[in-house]
Design an enzyme around this catalytic site. Structure first.
Site, mmCIF file in Angstrom:
data_model
loop_
_atom_site.group_PDB
_atom_site.id
_atom_site.type_symbol
_atom_site.label_atom_id
_atom_site.label_comp_id
_atom_site.label_asym_id
_atom_site.label_seq_id
_atom_site.Cartn_x
_atom_site.Cartn_y
_atom_site.Cartn_z
ATOM 1 N N TYR A 1 0.854 -1.190 0.000
ATOM 2 C CA TYR A 1 0.000 0.000 0.000
ATOM 3 C C TYR A 1 0.890 1.241 0.000
ATOM 4 O O TYR A 1 1.580 1.524 0.979
ATOM 5 C CB TYR A 1 -0.920 0.030 1.221
ATOM 6 C CG TYR A 1 -1.857 -1.152 1.338
ATOM 7 C CD1 TYR A 1 -2.190 -1.926 0.234
ATOM 8 C CD2 TYR A 1 -2.424 -1.490 2.567
ATOM 9 C CE1 TYR A 1 -3.049 -3.013 0.362
ATOM 10 C CE2 TYR A 1 -3.289 -2.565 2.695
ATOM 11 C CZ TYR A 1 -3.582 -3.328 1.585
ATOM 12 O OH TYR A 1 -4.439 -4.397 1.714
ATOM 13 N N SER B 1 -13.099 -5.286 2.123
ATOM 14 C CA SER B 1 -14.157 -4.680 1.294
ATOM 15 C C SER B 1 -15.548 -5.185 1.704
ATOM 16 O O SER B 1 -16.347 -5.584 0.860
ATOM 17 C CB SER B 1 -13.918 -4.963 -0.188
ATOM 18 O OG SER B 1 -12.733 -4.350 -0.635
ATOM 19 N N GLY C 1 -18.479 -3.732 -0.116
ATOM 20 C CA GLY C 1 -18.447 -3.800 -1.579
ATOM 21 C C GLY C 1 -17.686 -2.646 -2.192
ATOM 22 O O GLY C 1 -18.124 -2.028 -3.153
ATOM 23 N N ARG C 2 -16.497 -2.348 -1.606
ATOM 24 C CA ARG C 2 -15.653 -1.222 -2.047
ATOM 25 C C ARG C 2 -16.413 0.100 -1.983
ATOM 26 O O ARG C 2 -16.227 0.987 -2.806
ATOM 27 C CB ARG C 2 -15.085 -1.481 -3.445
ATOM 28 C CG ARG C 2 -14.266 -2.762 -3.515
ATOM 29 C CD ARG C 2 -13.712 -3.060 -4.884
ATOM 30 N NE ARG C 2 -13.254 -4.434 -4.947
ATOM 31 C CZ ARG C 2 -12.034 -4.858 -4.632
ATOM 32 N NH1 ARG C 2 -11.132 -3.985 -4.229
ATOM 33 N NH2 ARG C 2 -11.691 -6.130 -4.711
ATOM 34 N N PHE D 1 -22.126 -0.182 -0.980
ATOM 35 C CA PHE D 1 -23.265 -0.199 -0.065
ATOM 36 C C PHE D 1 -23.262 1.000 0.891
ATOM 37 O O PHE D 1 -24.175 1.148 1.696
ATOM 38 C CB PHE D 1 -23.313 -1.526 0.694
ATOM 39 C CG PHE D 1 -23.605 -2.690 -0.216
ATOM 40 C CD1 PHE D 1 -24.831 -2.800 -0.847
ATOM 41 C CD2 PHE D 1 -22.632 -3.644 -0.484
ATOM 42 C CE1 PHE D 1 -25.102 -3.850 -1.716
ATOM 43 C CE2 PHE D 1 -22.886 -4.701 -1.350
ATOM 44 C CZ PHE D 1 -24.122 -4.801 -1.967
ATOM 45 N N GLY D 2 -22.243 1.827 0.760
ATOM 46 C CA GLY D 2 -22.249 3.127 1.429
ATOM 47 C C GLY D 2 -22.707 4.225 0.477
ATOM 48 O O GLY D 2 -22.704 5.395 0.842
ATOM 49 N N GLY D 3 -23.075 3.834 -0.737
ATOM 50 C CA GLY D 3 -23.587 4.790 -1.712
ATOM 51 C C GLY D 3 -22.612 5.177 -2.801
ATOM 52 O O GLY D 3 -22.958 5.946 -3.700
#
Length: 349
Positions: free
Chosen positions: A65, A212, A215-216, A219-221
């Site tokens: 990273y 994740s 869903g990356r 599901f937070g928009g």
């Protein structure tokens, strides 16, 4: 960290070897720029400290990273926190990411060199959990694990983990030295591990660390209520593009309706679903925003029955998800991937 925060985020056993972590971890990857532009060190340290003060003690990073900058950032934050109350997980094995895929090495000498460099960047004498980030199919897993076992014996590593490994690799690795944790992508729309991997982990006493879990960010928009920037890496992931995204938005709306019923946010419901998959499941959502961090922690207050879990699962059926879960160049042939076969690149022998 106060007692109230500790009560909100209970501690659980991750694997059968004694590793104990907070039920919710924090994935540090995004703090140095992957899905978003990098934030300042000051902002990143502030988020890590806020997570700890809210009861999160399990922090996940990797040498790739940045590369390296993520471990350095976490190391700076750790200097301001009580080391004995924190569990640090880092990883090795991905040498490079280029246009043809991942360059991977599981060679014993590489494992040792990476561990020592990670400890230096983190400013630590030992790492609590050390993962093989991706499996090198050109090196027998027994050779890699043999070196990791030596690192445990020397006190540089407390517990060993694998990431994105298949069942045969997990079994063979576990014979050489017990695996404490397996890190896999697992969320409402990525569920391949449920058939073989999850039962195997429970058979062997291996904890499961879903990455994740939102869903990356979907599901937070992200990509739905929040438009993706034109330079966002997510625009290269099939599920966030064109027709696939439009189909997947239907799944988001279904979950959003259920969230209203449970009086929580869509992200909280999606994360609560992962949390409820078992006492041995410790998701590691990441974020660069304090409000999202608080929202994620709030998911632990969402209580779901078996009927609730089924209703949520039925709202986001695996067969209805459109598109592959990741950019094909980022994943090797170590697991069963749906939709599109990924590309795998190794170091020369």
């Amino acid at each position: 960290m106060d007692d109230q925060a500790h009560a909100l985020i209970p501690r659980v056993k991750l694997g059968a070897q004694g590793l104990e972590v907070s039920k919710l971890g924090f994935g540090c990857m995004g703090l140095t720029g992957v899905y978003n532009a990098p934030i300042s060190d000051e902002a990143g340290i502030s988020i890590i400290k806020h997570a700890f003060n809210s009861g999160i003690t399990f922090f996940d990073t990797s040498d790739v990273y940045g590369p390296h900058t993520n471990e350095i950032l976490l190391g700076k934050a750790l200097k301001q926190l009580p080391r004995e109350k924190i569990q640090v997980a880092t990883k090795f094995g991905i040498v490079d990411i280029n246009a043809t895929g991942l360059v991977i090495s599981g060679k014993p000498e590489y494992a040792r060199a990476c561990c020592e460099e990670s400890l230096r960047r983190l400013g630590l004498d030992y790492v609590d959990l050390y993962y093989l980030h991706r499996v090198d199919t050109t090196v027998p897993i027994e050779e890699t694990m043999g070196e990791l076992r030596k690192l445990v014996e020397e006190g540089k590593v407390k517990y060993i983990g694998l990431s994105e490994a298949n069942p045969d690799t997990i079994r063979r690795a576990h014979v050489v030295h017990p695996i404490s944790a397996l890190q896999m992508e697992w969320s409402l729309w990525t569920r391949e591990i449920e058939k073989e991997i999850v039962p195997l982990c429970r058979e062997l006493g291996i904890g499961i660390v879903p990455y994740s879990p939102l869903g990356r960010g979907f599901f937070g928009g992200r990509g739905v209520t929040e438009k993706l920037p034109s330079n966002a890496s997510l625009i290269h992931i099939p599920r966030f593009v064109g027709e696939n995204l439009e189909k997947n938005k239907v799944l988001y709306v279904r979950l959003e309706n259920l969230a209203k019923k449970h009086q929580c946010t869509t992200a909280q419901l999606a994360l609560a679903w992962v949390v409820h998959q078992g006492d041995d499941v410790v998701p590691i959502p990441g974020t660069t925003k304090l409000r999202n961090l608080d929202d994620n922690i709030g998911s632990l207050k969402v209580k779901l029955t078996e009927d609730d879990l089924k209703e949520i699962s039925d709202a986001v059926r695996e067969e209805e998800v459109a598109g592959y879960r990741s950019h094909s160049v980022f994943e090797p042939f170590t697991w069963k991937y749906a939709k599109t076969p990924p590309i795998h690149s190794n170091l020369a022998a």
